[in-house]
Design a protein around this motif. Sequence first.
Motif, PDB file in Angstrom:
ATOM      1  N   THR A  17       0.837  -1.199   0.000  1.00  0.00           N
ATOM      2  CA  THR A  17       0.000   0.000   0.000  1.00  0.00           C
ATOM      3  C   THR A  17       0.871   1.248   0.000  1.00  0.00           C
ATOM      4  O   THR A  17       0.621   2.210  -0.751  1.00  0.00           O
ATOM      5  CB  THR A  17      -0.919  -0.001   1.236  1.00  0.00           C
ATOM      6  OG1 THR A  17      -1.783  -1.143   1.175  1.00  0.00           O
ATOM      7  CG2 THR A  17      -1.756   1.260   1.308  1.00  0.00           C
ATOM      8  N   GLN A  18       1.882   1.237   0.831  1.00  0.00           N
ATOM      9  CA  GLN A  18       2.821   2.358   0.906  1.00  0.00           C
ATOM     10  C   GLN A  18       3.479   2.619  -0.446  1.00  0.00           C
ATOM     11  O   GLN A  18       3.669   3.778  -0.849  1.00  0.00           O
ATOM     12  CB  GLN A  18       3.877   2.050   1.968  1.00  0.00           C
ATOM     13  CG  GLN A  18       4.803   3.189   2.325  1.00  0.00           C
ATOM     14  CD  GLN A  18       5.791   2.770   3.404  1.00  0.00           C
ATOM     15  OE1 GLN A  18       6.465   1.747   3.271  1.00  0.00           O
ATOM     16  NE2 GLN A  18       5.856   3.536   4.480  1.00  0.00           N
ATOM     17  N   SER A  19       3.802   1.565  -1.176  1.00  0.00           N
ATOM     18  CA  SER A  19       4.459   1.701  -2.474  1.00  0.00           C
ATOM     19  C   SER A  19       3.561   2.385  -3.494  1.00  0.00           C
ATOM     20  O   SER A  19       4.026   3.207  -4.298  1.00  0.00           O
ATOM     21  CB  SER A  19       4.889   0.325  -2.992  1.00  0.00           C
ATOM     22  OG  SER A  19       5.813  -0.281  -2.113  1.00  0.00           O
ATOM     23  N   ASN A  20       2.287   2.060  -3.495  1.00  0.00           N
ATOM     24  CA  ASN A  20       1.369   2.693  -4.439  1.00  0.00           C
ATOM     25  C   ASN A  20       1.178   4.170  -4.130  1.00  0.00           C
ATOM     26  O   ASN A  20       1.144   5.009  -5.038  1.00  0.00           O
ATOM     27  CB  ASN A  20       0.022   1.961  -4.424  1.00  0.00           C
ATOM     28  CG  ASN A  20       0.029   0.707  -5.279  1.00  0.00           C
ATOM     29  OD1 ASN A  20      -0.383   0.722  -6.432  1.00  0.00           O
ATOM     30  ND2 ASN A  20       0.515  -0.395  -4.717  1.00  0.00           N
ATOM     31  N   ALA A  21       1.062   4.502  -2.846  1.00  0.00           N
ATOM     32  CA  ALA A  21       0.963   5.913  -2.466  1.00  0.00           C
ATOM     33  C   ALA A  21       2.246   6.654  -2.838  1.00  0.00           C
ATOM     34  O   ALA A  21       2.200   7.807  -3.292  1.00  0.00           O
ATOM     35  CB  ALA A  21       0.688   6.032  -0.969  1.00  0.00           C
ATOM     36  N   HIS A  22       3.367   5.996  -2.646  1.00  0.00           N
ATOM     37  CA  HIS A  22       4.643   6.623  -3.003  1.00  0.00           C
ATOM     38  C   HIS A  22       4.690   6.951  -4.487  1.00  0.00           C
ATOM     39  O   HIS A  22       5.007   8.083  -4.879  1.00  0.00           O
ATOM     40  CB  HIS A  22       5.810   5.689  -2.649  1.00  0.00           C
ATOM     41  CG  HIS A  22       7.069   6.010  -3.425  1.00  0.00           C
ATOM     42  ND1 HIS A  22       7.542   5.191  -4.430  1.00  0.00           N
ATOM     43  CD2 HIS A  22       7.906   7.065  -3.373  1.00  0.00           C
ATOM     44  CE1 HIS A  22       8.633   5.732  -4.954  1.00  0.00           C
ATOM     45  NE2 HIS A  22       8.874   6.860  -4.335  1.00  0.00           N
TER      46      HIS A  22
END
Length: 689
Positions: free
Chosen positions: A375-380
């Motif tokens: 999830t963090q990667s997509n927001a990044h």
Amino acid sequence: MGCCQSKVSNEPTIRYEVTVKTADDYMDAGTDATVYIMLVGEDGKCTEKKKLDNFLRNDHERAQVDHFRIQARDVGPPCIIRISLEGFLKEDEWLCETITVHYKGEEVCFVVQDWIEGDREFARGTAELTHKIKNRYIRSLRQREIERNKVNFDWAETPVEGTVGWGLPRYGKWESYTKLPKIFKFEQARLKHLVFQGIGAGMGAVLNLLGDFSQPIKDFESFKRLYSHNKLRRTEVPNYLEGWETDEGMGRQTLNGVSPIHFKRCCELPSGFDVTNDDVAQFLREGKTLESEMQIGRVYIGDYSKMMNGIKRNAHPKTKETFHCCSAVALFYVRSDGKLVPIAIQLVPGDRDYLFTPADSKADWMLAKIYFRSTQSNAHQWQYHFLYCHAVMETFAVSMFRCFPSSHPLYKLLRPHLQTVPTINTDARNTLLTHDAMANQALALSGVSSVQKWYKTFRLENLNIPKLLKKQGTDNRDLLPEYHYRDDALRLWNIMEHYVGSVIRFYYKSDQDVVQDTELQAWTNDVAVEGFGWLDGDCKGMTKSITTISQLIEICTIVIYTSSVQHAAVNFGQFANYRFVPNAPLAMRMCPHKKGEANMKRIIDSLPDITMASISVALGFTLSSFTPNDVFLGDYRKKFFTEAPVLEMQKEYRQSLEALEKRLEERNCEMEHPYTFLLPSRVPNYIAI
């Protein structure tokens, strides 16, 4: 030329010496056309058109400095020059950097830094505010230049719903690389470099290196095989992945990885996050409660529970199965040893079956961390990288080229940092954002859908890093140690803000100068209304008019900092972060697990398959690549300013950056995991990838 007064016969002539520098950026920077020059004096008198040609010499070639002597009417030191190209080729062009005219021991430098085709006029290189210009011929020239720019750098037609530009910051009218104004096109060294043949071509080349996609992913070792090719080996961050599966490793990457600003101090738990003191008491200091530790600033949170709602998910290109991206929340805790570690993760808000802590089985806890990192990667990728850096900065860039003449001090200040972003974004819109883009075959979230949602709540103040860190409660070094991104980012902000402030105060002596600068006010309004507020009038916190020097310094610092430092922080660690897919998968193939459901088979089945993983590696490698001719912080090798005091300010800026570099290198030598992403020597001046 309207400002030119005709010559009276028998007027005295004088010898002018002219030095011309041709750029080195492109193979075709030089010209075979005949180059003529006309000089215009302060009173509007002009010389006849004079040929810049040396007998039996091939003048105006790439990277060449040529010297000419011309005998012409004495018009005094020129304030304007007119350059004419005459040749056999109708579209013969010339990329000129500077033209310097010597008159009676006086030197007048004209900063060109542009392609010349046909006839062009340039004012002297001295940067001036429009309301302080006394020479009416220069005022007229600047107005004509702006009128030409409004045509050459026009906004794209207002997007309609369902197209790529709908709900995004505005960009230029060009639809592809071939239609870009030539000033935006990549230099020769970039064109030769693998990744700058285009993002899609770069990714395709990396995928060819990765080889056979038919071999299934069986275990973690299978993922390591994907980046083992010699041409994909890099040494910038040799131990970045060390301890990736540990709580300490996850905490370190949260602080100092490629997405270092989406977490904040936790003062109260959000609704839907069902963690209790009993869940985490064993991970806190003896005798402490979750409430008491929150009050003193030892608890932090990464909350994506609302961000992911309503965003379209991509699907697997072959199986057509929808990718998964959780509305995850993670609670972090600063231990007594100063390490930040996760102590609770919830993958589905409001359902304790999806709440995990380190007390759960090793497989359950590992998979929960992997889902959160996905999830963090997509927001990044879509918010902190593309939206905040690329898309928002392109709006500033297009408007700068539209509204400022090249002799305006803000044009000279900002152009080295904004010139490249329209180029890379034009490619990105065609190769990353479209529905069938290769990136959407590996990322869980649709790029367009994500950016459209997150742009609705974007505010320019969130790019002021000192204010953002304070707002999020992550600015205190005593409460949150080992946050090296914060420490380095603030040091760089302070150095940059001092430089920007020095330059701006050199030209703007009072707030009244800011108010009276009609070109500045036109730029500000253009960015706010046409750039950010074009859809619904919401200018995203960008003022329609700037009224104070401090306000102007803040906005210019935001633009330069985001285009250089912040982009480096979120971009150039991508290969280190994404090459080993389990560390930060861009999508998950299975829905989140409940407590007790995880085992190694479930973990492998949830992670990307060979096709998705290969694209992830290719994307990370391509987007985090430097090129041979990158120009880094403090390097102003292309001349825009000519005033000695400003050149001295740039020298002091470089010296401050060099001193900081030495300090950071000394610190890194003592660290188990050095933080190198914000070393000034590794921060390009601009966004070019």
